[in-house]
Design an enzyme around this catalytic site. Structure first.
Site, PDB file in Angstrom:
ATOM      1  N   LYS A  12       0.833  -1.207   0.000  1.00  8.27           N
ATOM      2  CA  LYS A  12       0.000   0.000   0.000  1.00  8.27           C
ATOM      3  C   LYS A  12       0.870   1.260   0.000  1.00  8.27           C
ATOM      4  CE  LYS A  12      -3.166   2.235   3.269  1.00  8.27           C
ATOM      5  NZ  LYS A  12      -2.278   3.261   3.774  1.00  8.27           N
ATOM      6  N   LYS A  17       7.371   1.021   1.364  1.00  5.77           N
ATOM      7  CA  LYS A  17       7.941   0.169   0.304  1.00  5.77           C
ATOM      8  C   LYS A  17       9.276   0.677  -0.209  1.00  5.77           C
ATOM      9  CE  LYS A  17       4.958   0.592  -2.902  1.00  5.77           C
ATOM     10  NZ  LYS A  17       4.009   1.414  -2.170  1.00  5.77           N
ATOM     11  N   LYS A  43       4.851   8.448  -9.551  1.00  3.53           N
ATOM     12  CA  LYS A  43       5.426   9.594  -8.843  1.00  3.53           C
ATOM     13  C   LYS A  43       6.958   9.523  -8.786  1.00  3.53           C
ATOM     14  CE  LYS A  43       4.724   8.406  -3.899  1.00  3.53           C
ATOM     15  NZ  LYS A  43       4.552   6.935  -3.967  1.00  3.53           N
ATOM     16  N   ASP A 130      -1.688  -1.018  -4.535  1.00  3.51           N
ATOM     17  CA  ASP A 130      -2.657  -2.038  -4.910  1.00  3.51           C
ATOM     18  C   ASP A 130      -2.394  -2.507  -6.339  1.00  3.51           C
ATOM     19  OD1 ASP A 130      -4.698  -3.309  -3.610  1.00  3.51           O
ATOM     20  OD2 ASP A 130      -5.830  -1.461  -3.292  1.00  3.51           O
TER      21      ASP A 130
END
Lengths: 289, 458
Positions: A12, A17, A43, A130
């Site tokens: 998420k 991450k 991004k 996701d």
């Protein structure tokens, strides 16, 4: 040609991450491996802490500008400790199709035979949250990554995203797609958080690859535009990442997890609701200082 | 290959179970008898003189419709604004990823400058619809510079017949304003350009026949000043819809927005009986003296039936009471079947409806045929658009005449022992300009076409 370990890391948005992936890259590089990290998020800030906080040219933006004359050297930038950093890039928020962008970027890298040119030991794909559409499932399809990890906290929405990822892996596993290798438990400070994640992996017949405690050292390093490995190599947190990186590199486990159906997931979350409320109180207390 | 056809017999026409079975797109469709929603909007725009389509799509959407819709509609090219001249944003991967809005903005700007058009129709295909280009706001930027509308018509949203409705939906919402009513003015709907292969001649015939009873028909398409015709739509006293389903949505919209009631007729009227019935119905609604109507009917029928006597020997001596099969869109199939049965005494063997009517209209289509054919023979009625299935359904049957698309033409004799006439989409093997089967003369022309298949050869 040597066997390259190709790993995709999902989770998420905002769960850590990129921080985790970059620290794993840095730790593996420190240990002497040739590492490449590919950010698969429009991004395009996956590799920022490997490049001193600077943004690098993205594959898609460069493809657009160079019109077929793009060379891989233009988009593969050496970062900390000669880690090869790549950002797929993508459109502005609310425009175009980011999923198709990921597909195009990965196809470009494959076409250019970057593995032969750069000969990495490990390639890490850092993929946006996701698995919302086919594009974001690209790294787990046949011929890209061979192992998948997910970064998750004990937060329900993070677990929800992990469960969605399991669904994606299950679907693509029939066609030779990547298999799951473990959940990286991030921001785990309280025993209850550990309990929740351990129960989730039990329910989904999966495993935990490692626990990462919440740490201010990480935040501090990020503010400096660095990974913890680079900024605070002697800290406990750096040791946590080094251990995780080593275990991931040596991890041979590859399997299809059993995602919960939405009703099952809802019921499971309900069974933890009291515990979660208690946790929230503890967390709030934690931040009051 | 699955064959989930729907057969309807006289005994059970009202049984929903019997009527509703196949949804055409559930299985793959081989050589379908229509194209996609974008095609319907594109063809409809080109049917309007002065209409300029601006495709916001991949390049193939335009060139594909040149072959798949325009040539397929009786070898009709698209004019100055159609075919390879069509303005198109020709989206490629870059636009899929980063959006195609800027390219569309430039395309609209240059199209308005270059084309001598009066109505610009931006048609969004699959790509912008999937990625969510904000086409409406770009089109808004040009509304004070030209008459321009946006029709969001991704191909996956429906077939070309549904595209016709989407076009009108956009016209009503974006262009039409209330107008003073004009007595005896009617708009004609339900004839889909190109997909209804005889559209040009049919519209002209309808206009001419209504003129004879003092009704001014706004046929919109084919005439000079298409935009003016569109703008006067709200002035009409009535709308006339010549189909069991096409044009119904637009008629409903116009009824709600501009209080224009509508008259439904199951198809374009073919031959004397249907045309006389049509005139009586229109006359009654528009308060036209029945003397005027009956005197016209008497005159036209007298002429028509004398003409029908000329080829009568060929029918009676060579092919009397022949079975026939029809494979066509519902509008074409209904009119032709009733004419051949009720006026030539031919026997309907099998009717295949190819335009994929929405479920709610299917029963009414079946009833219209079954209840209005004067014969003891009951045809099988099958809703089917798959060319393989259509051919399978035609095998081992008694029909002598096959009225269908040109896809069956080359092998009709060999495969089905039938004489073939191309009457429905796609028609590649004949050029159709004014030829058509509507009105009194149209029935005669259908008669000519039937007889011409077997007389001669010298």
């Amino acid at each position: 040609m040597k066997k390259i370990k190709e790993i995709a890391i999902y989770g998420k948005g905002g769960i850590g991450k990129s921080t985790t992936t970059s620290n794993i890259s840095a730790a593996l590089s420190d240990a002497g491996y040739t590492v490449m990290q590919v950010g698969c998020d429009p991004k395009s800030d996956s590799t920022n802490t490997l490049t001193g906080g600077k943004s690098i040219p993205t594959v898609l933006e460069s493809l657009r500008k160079r019109r077929g004359n793009l060379k891989v050297e233009d988009v593969i930038i050496e970062g900390f400790n000669e880690i090869y950093c790549v950002e797929a890039g993508g459109p502005e928020p609310g425009v175009g199709c980011a999923g198709r962008g990921i597909i195009t970027a990965i196809e470009f890298l494959k076409q250019e035979n970057i593995y032969e040119k750069y000969s990495p030991d490990v390639v890490l794909y850092d993929v946006l949250g996701d698995v919302v559409c086919g594009g974001f499932a690209m790294p787990i399809r046949e011929g890209v990554a061979n192992q998948v990890y997910t970064v998750s906290s004990a937060d329900f929405m993070a677990i929800y995203a992990a469960n969605n990822l399991f669904k994606g892996i299950k679907k693509y596993s029939n066609g030779g797609g990547a298999l799951f290798s473990g959940l990286i438990a991030n921001s785990v400070t309280f025993p209850a958080q550990k309990d929740i994640l351990e129960d989730f992996i039990l329910q989904t017949k999966s495993t935990i690859a490692g626990f990462i405690p919440r740490s201010l050292t990480v935040t501090q390093a990020e503010l400096w535009g660095k990974t913890t490995i680079e900024a605070n190599p002697d800290s406990n947190q750096a040791e946590v990442y080094r251990k995780l990186a080593k275990s991931i590199y040596n991890n041979k486990e590859e399997y299809i997890p059993s995602p919960l159906e939405s009703d099952e997931l809802k019921n499971w979350a309900e069974s933890w609701s009291d515990k979660l409320l208690e946790l929230r109180k503890q967390e709030e207390g934690d931040f009051k200082i | 290959m699955t064959s989930k056809n729907e057969k309807v017999n006289q005994e059970n026409i009202l049984s929903n179970d019997q009527i509703q079975i196949n949804s055409y797109e559930n299985d793959s469709v081989e050589a379908p008898r229509y194209s996609c929603a974008l095609s319907g909007v594109y063809g409809t725009t080109l049917g309007i003189r002065g209409g300029v389509p601006i495709l916001h799509s991949g390049a193939g959407c335009g060139i594909g419709q040149l072959f798949g819709t325009l040539y397929a509609g009786g070898q009709s090219a698209g004019g100055n604004e159609g075919g390879t001249s069509t303005p198109c944003s020709c989206l490629v991967e870059e636009h899929v990823i980063f959006g195609g809005e800027e390219k569309l903005r430039n395309l609209i700007q240059s199209t308005i400058e270059i084309f001598n058009g009066s109505l610009f129709v931006v048609i969004s295909g699959c790509v912008p619809s999937l990625i969510g280009d904000d086409v409406d706001s770009i089109v808004d930027e040009f509304r004070d510079k030209a008459s321009i509308i946006h029709v969001n018509a991704p191909g996956f949203e429906g077939n070309s017949f549904e595209g016709y409705e989407q076009f009108w939906d956009a016209i009503v919402k974006q262009l039409l304003t209330p107008k003073e009513k004009q007595p005896k003015l009617v708009n004609i709907f339900g004839i889909v350009p190109y997909n209804h292969v005889f559209w040009k001649g049919e519209l002209l015939n309808i206009k001419n026949i209504l003129k004879k009873i003092g009704v001014d028909a706004n046929i919109i398409f084919t005439e000079k000043d298409g935009l003016e015709n569109i703008k006067k739509i709200p002035s009409a006293e009535y709308n006339i819809v010549l189909s069991q389903w096409q044009g119904h949505e637009i008629a409903e919209r116009l009824k709600n927005k501009f209080q224009i009631p509508y008259i439904k007729f199951p198809s374009v009227p073919v031959g004397a009986k249907q045309t006389s019935e049509f005139l009586r119905k229109v006359g009654e609604k528009l308060n036209i003296s029945s003397d005027k109507i009956e005197s016209l009917i008497e005159e036209e029928e007298d002429r028509t039936y004398r003409f029908m006597e000329y080829p009568a020997d060929a029918v009676i001596l060579v092919r009397p009471h022949s079975y026939f099969a029809v494979v066509a869109d519902s509008g074409t199939a209904i009119g032709i079947t009733k004419f051949l049965t009720n006026e030539l005494g031919y026997l309907p063997d099998i009717i295949q409806i190819t335009d994929n009517p929405p479920d709610k209209y299917r029963e009414s289509i079946v009833k219209e045929i079954i209840e209005n054919i004067e014969t003891v023979v009951r045809p099988d009625i099958i809703f089917e658009a798959d060319t393989y299935n259509i051919r399978e359904n035609l095998k081992d049957r008694p029909f002598l005449f096959l009225l269908s698309s040109s896809l069956e033409a080359p092998t009709a004799t060999e495969d089905f022992g039938a004489l073939h006439i191309s009457v429905s989409f796609p028609v590649y093997n004949r050029s159709i300009l004014v030829h058509n089967y509507s009105g009194y003369d149209g029935g005669l022309q259908l008669f000519e076409d039937v007889i011409s298949t077997f007389v001669g050869p010298l």
